[in-house]
Design a protein around this motif. Structure first.
Motif, PDB file in Angstrom:
ATOM      1  N   ILE A 168      49.887  -2.295  -4.918  1.00 36.00           N
ATOM      2  CA  ILE A 168      48.872  -2.571  -3.927  1.00 36.00           C
ATOM      3  C   ILE A 168      48.133  -3.750  -4.071  1.00 36.00           C
ATOM      4  O   ILE A 168      47.572  -4.415  -2.977  1.00 36.00           O
ATOM      5  N   VAL A 213      45.287  -1.660   3.210  1.00 38.28           N
ATOM      6  CA  VAL A 213      46.290  -0.494   2.997  1.00 38.28           C
ATOM      7  C   VAL A 213      45.984   0.596   3.782  1.00 38.28           C
ATOM      8  O   VAL A 213      45.007   0.953   4.259  1.00 38.28           O
ATOM      9  N   MET A 266      45.472   5.628  -3.969  1.00 37.85           N
ATOM     10  CA  MET A 266      45.260   4.577  -3.188  1.00 37.85           C
ATOM     11  C   MET A 266      43.729   4.411  -2.963  1.00 37.85           C
ATOM     12  O   MET A 266      43.279   3.241  -2.915  1.00 37.85           O
ATOM     13  N   CYS A 274      42.353   0.821  -4.313  1.00 35.59           N
ATOM     14  CA  CYS A 274      41.743  -0.028  -3.347  1.00 35.59           C
ATOM     15  C   CYS A 274      40.297  -0.443  -3.580  1.00 35.59           C
ATOM     16  O   CYS A 274      39.721  -1.537  -3.415  1.00 35.59           O
ATOM     17  N   LYS A 311      39.946  -3.557  -1.403  1.00 32.77           N
ATOM     18  CA  LYS A 311      40.755  -3.721  -0.231  1.00 32.77           C
ATOM     19  C   LYS A 311      40.298  -2.404   0.757  1.00 32.77           C
ATOM     20  O   LYS A 311      40.192  -1.238   0.101  1.00 32.77           O
ATOM     21  N   LEU A 359      41.070   0.754   3.024  1.00 30.25           N
ATOM     22  CA  LEU A 359      42.166   1.624   3.059  1.00 30.25           C
ATOM     23  C   LEU A 359      41.865   2.546   4.514  1.00 30.25           C
ATOM     24  O   LEU A 359      40.800   2.954   4.441  1.00 30.25           O
TER      25      LEU A 359
END
Ligand code: ZN
Lengths: 89, 488
Positions: free
Chosen positions: B253, B259, B272, B276, B281, B283
């Protein structure tokens, strides 16, 4: 059930079912007159009646378009949504 | 016989007593391309498709020219100057057929093989160029492919460049990914990663329309990569044929910007979520059940998946697609919505479902937005909320920036006629109207003078500068917001 059930108090609530719960209930929504005053207890009441496979702790509740805690105090006319975990992709 | 190899080609020695004439051809990496010194080349092939096409061509040439012997080899991977990229050998009873067949084969191989080439120059790499496109003349440009969306005010050249610079990871290559991936690729997302360990099964096909039955038994990650690479050459694809797990989640990742969750497992969804949040990040999640689904975007800083589910649901507590069944259009629709979210995030369009979950029911097309809230004690989303900055382009300049310029420049007025207002506004050397051969003439002109392109709203000038930069212009600018721009 303590505070969640007060004698004589009855609420009219719209209940909506999402995903697996919709299938287990056989309905997308219904209007309920209930003496249970929070999502958790309404869920338990309906679960006993319709044989839901998930316990109240495995389900999330939303009232009038917002996630709430299981013990949230419901009011007359609220729209309650039962959201089970969904993982399909 | 046809071969693809990542090893240096050693020209074979034909052993065929019935052939009296042998013609061989070697295509080698040359040191210069279009006047620029090449450092090295890279070739990349869709192996299976290239093998099928190449074998069919060589066998076809044998029949057509009555060859006694034919072989073609194409190299892939990194090649240095002077190395053999392609080798062709044709043997026939007489020389004429061998010459004809050899020429036929190199032309057709170049024209038909799904092989991409990338030239590396001293000043950086070029784009991946499809040999098929190159051989049919003229390189495909981004403005050719993305014209209809660059023209949108929400996108423009800045938005297109933002997409081109984006690195999007799609975890899972099932139903959601099969519709998210082609739209992400088609929109011009520059780098796409695909994480999927599974092989294609017949029961996938009803909802995973990116694949075909001939792919059954092959790696879905690779099939998906092949399918989206066909769209255009402006894409880099990274394939991870592994299942996302605690050991690899952060490694996979970390290098991506956004993502997309296309998995059907709770443990992967929470992995995730945590990775993230850790790396800051966005998601974009979705899940489906029979004729229903939901989509939500989790931004760094939450509310996150653990705010929603303080106790992680265990896999198996609810039915999967396999047990419950699913209508193929449901992941199709939700996957396209995920692609839309990614594009909006990258473009800085704020109206994403970052604080809500959208429930979708395909029975009656009802959607419902449920507002999610952050838990103060959430262990996962304690990073501060990151604001996504809109893309700024160095070649889009304001009137204030233009007034600071010391270099003399020519103002190119794209409004159809040159009016005096641009001169007063900007103080340039001279103003000219758009020349007849807009792109070619401006490319020549910018070699001697800096050009500032202006129009009413700055959109047309932005588009033209984008095109000029694609054609290697270096001294061209666009007036941001155009001549009618008023400071607010
Ligand atoms: Zn959280």
């Amino acid at each position: 059930m303590g505070d969640s059930l007060r004698a004589g108090v009855e609420l009219k609530i719209t209940v909506r079912y999402f995903a697996a719960l919709r299938d287990q209930r056989g309905l997308s929504h219904e209007i309920l007159e209930t003496q249970s005053l929070d999502p958790e207890h309404i869920y338990a009441e309906l679960g006993a009646l319709h044989g839901f496979t998930l316990s109240a702790s495995q389900v999330r509740f939303a009232v009038n378009g917002q996630y709430v805690e299981p013990g949230y105090a419901l009011a007359e006319g609220n729209e309650l949504v039962f959201i089970p975990p969904v993982a399909g992709g | 016989m046809f071969q693809i190899t990542d090893q240096p080609i050693v020209p074979p020695t034909p052993n065929c007593p019935t052939a009296g004439g042998f013609v061989t051809f070697e295509g080698r990496v040359r040191a210069m391309n279009e006047g620029r010194p090449v450092q090295f080349l890279e070739y990349e092939a869709f192996d299976e498709m290239a093998m099928a096409e190449g074998t069919a061509l060589v066998e076809g040439a044998k029949l057509r020219f009555g060859l006694e012997w034919a072989q073609a080899i194409h190299r892939v991977g990194k090649l240095e100057i002077g190395e053999i990229a392609v080798w062709i050998g044709c043997g026939a009873a007489h020389r004429k057929e061998a010459f004809l067949a050899c020429e036929f084969l190199i032309d057709e191989l170049k024209h038909r093989l799904p092989i991409w080439k990338k030239e590396h120059y001293a000043d950086g790499p070029s784009e991946w160029v499809n040999l098929r496109r190159e051989s049919t003349g003229g390189q495909l440009t981004r403005s050719d492919v993305f014209a209809r969306q660059i023209v949108m005010p929400e996108i423009g050249p800045a938005g297109q460049i933002a997409l081109q610079n984006a690195r999007v990871l799609v975890v899972g290559a099932g139903g959601l990914a099969c519709s998210a991936l082609p739209y992400l690729a088609a929109a011009g997302v520059g780098t796409i990663g695909i994480v999927e360990p599974d092989l294609l099964e017949p029961s996938n096909l009803h909802r995973q329309a990116l694949y075909g039955f001939e792919g059954i038994g092959r790696s879905k990650a690779r099939l998906a990569a092949e399918a989206i690479r066909r769209l255009h050459p402006f894409i880099q694809i990274e394939v991870f044929e592994e299942r996302l797990c605690p050991d690899n989640a952060e490694r996979i990742i970390a290098p991506f910007d956004i993502v997309v969750d296309g998995t059907d497992r709770f443990d992967a969804k929470f992995l995730m979520n945590d990775a993230c949040q850790k790396f800051g990040k966005p998601l974009v999640q979705a899940s489906i059940y029979r004729m229903e689904g939901y989509i939500q975007t989790i931004l760094p800083g939450g509310p996150c998946l653990r705010c929603q589910w303080p106790t992680e649901p265990v896999d198996g507590c609810v039915s999967t697609c396999e047990e419950a069944g699913v209508l193929g259009v449901v992941p199709g629709l939700l996957g396209v919505m995920q692609a839309a979210e990614v594009i909006k995030i990258r473009l800085g369009i704020q109206d994403i479902s970052s604080h809500s979950q959208v429930l979708v029911d395909l029975r009656d097309f009802a959607t419902q937005k449920i507002v999610r809230t952050k838990r103060a004690d959430c262990p996962s989303c304690q990073v501060p909320l990151r604001k996504l900055e809109p893309m700024k382009l160095a070649w889009e300049v304001s009137t204030e920036e233009v007034k600071q310029w010391t270099e003399q420049f020519i103002c190119v007025d794209l409004r159809g006629e040159t009016r005096s207002d641009s001169k007063i506004a900007l103080g340039q050397l001279e103003s000219i109207a758009a020349p007849l051969n807009l792109i070619d003439d401006l490319l020549e002109l910018q070699k001697t003078k800096r050009l500032l392109l202006v129009c009413a709203k700055g959109r047309r000038s932005g588009m033209v500068v984008y095109r000029l930069l694609e054609k290697s212009a270096t001294n061209v600018y666009s007036l941001r917001g155009g001549l009618e721009y008023k400071e607010r």
